[in-house]
Design an enzyme around this catalytic site. Structure first.
Site, PDB file in Angstrom:
ATOM      1  N   ASP A   8      28.866  39.921  33.517  1.00  0.00           N
ATOM      2  CA  ASP A   8      30.205  39.362  33.287  1.00  0.00           C
ATOM      3  C   ASP A   8      30.724  38.789  34.603  1.00  0.00           C
ATOM      4  O   ASP A   8      30.785  39.504  35.610  1.00  0.00           O
ATOM      5  CB  ASP A   8      31.163  40.450  32.788  1.00  0.00           C
ATOM      6  CG  ASP A   8      30.754  41.007  31.429  1.00  0.00           C
ATOM      7  OD1 ASP A   8      29.773  40.497  30.852  1.00  0.00           O
ATOM      8  OD2 ASP A   8      31.412  41.945  30.953  1.00  0.00           O
ATOM      9  N   ASP A 130      35.249  41.563  17.502  1.00  0.00           N
ATOM     10  CA  ASP A 130      35.788  42.722  18.205  1.00  0.00           C
ATOM     11  C   ASP A 130      36.762  43.422  17.266  1.00  0.00           C
ATOM     12  O   ASP A 130      37.608  42.758  16.663  1.00  0.00           O
ATOM     13  CB  ASP A 130      36.528  42.293  19.473  1.00  0.00           C
ATOM     14  CG  ASP A 130      35.663  41.424  20.382  1.00  0.00           C
ATOM     15  OD1 ASP A 130      34.439  41.647  20.405  1.00  0.00           O
ATOM     16  OD2 ASP A 130      36.207  40.535  21.054  1.00  0.00           O
TER      17      ASP A 130
END
Length: 238
Positions: A8, A130
């Site tokens: 990330d 999500d």
């Protein structure tokens, strides 16, 4: 089952956030391309690259830096963060990404999934779902929808999504272990591969995902904090 290390990126650093909060980090390291290379040297067969600047700003940024990471990794890369249009998706496929990950844009406008998959093939299109308390979240986890992951997952599958990246936000980034039931519901109800993410802290967690039939697991904080050894994880998941 594949084990996919997460790389990330934020401000050209490799970070791991707590519950997706840009102000709360477990990890902050320099030189993401070198970190990506390290995971490959330890046996990673695929990498999960997230452009957090793109996700936060809602547009593509740091393109050259991301291209370098894709090009130098030597393994397939799935890329997400800031991909908001067909042209964004095609850009990264042309630059060598194996898969593009669509988020909120695909949930708000599922037709974009069909459009992209019709051009590059469904196997190159992953949609990130999500969820918290059984409902899908959008816009960086700031808005909760009225729909379950299975409801939206079926729509996306019909629109041409090749796989679903599912994050159980209740577990993400807390390093407290996992609840596999929300992921199992997707595995049981969809006919496309499910990639699990969120909360993995032990090899035992990985084996729980393997038991329910997920295609791959993205692992982030636990690798960076040496809670899991990548070589051991890969061996256990075969």
């Amino acid at each position: 089952m594949l084990i996919i290390p997460a790389v990330d990126m934020k401000n050209k650093k490799c970070v791991q956030l707590i519950q997706g909060n840009p102000d709360k980090k477990h990890v902050e390291l320099d030189n993401p391309p070198e970190i990506a290379k390290k995971w490959v040297e330890q046996g990673a067969e695929m990498l999960h690259l997230v452009n957090l600047d793109g996700a936060i700003n809602g547009k593509r940024v740091n393109d050259e830096f991301i291209e370098e990471t894709i090009k130098n990794s030597g393994v397939p890369v799935q890329i997400g963060g800031g991909i908001r249009s067909v042209s964004d998706a095609l850009y990264f496929i042309e630059k060598g990404a194996e898969k593009v990950i669509l988020g909120t844009v695909a949930i708000q406008n599922p037709k974009i999934v069909r459009e992209i998959s019709s051009i590059v093939g469904k196997e190159k299109v992953t949609v990130a779902l999500d969820a918290k308390d059984g409902k899908v979240l959008i816009k960086g986890w700031t808005e909760k929808t009225d729909y379950s992951p299975v409801q939206i997952g079926k729509i996306l599958e019909n629109m041409g999504a090749g796989s679903i990246l599912f994050t159980n936000v209740d577990s993400e980034g807390l390093l407290e272990g996992i609840n596999v039931l929300p992921t199992k519901e997707l595995v049981d109800n969809l006919n496309i591969p499910i990639i699990a993410s969120g909360g993995v802290t032990t090899v035992e967690d990985l084996l729980k995902f393997k038991e329910i039939g997920v295609y791959a697991v993205v692992v982030g904080s636990a690798l960076y904090k040496d809670m899991i050894n990548l070589k051991d994880a890969i061996l256990a998941s075969k």
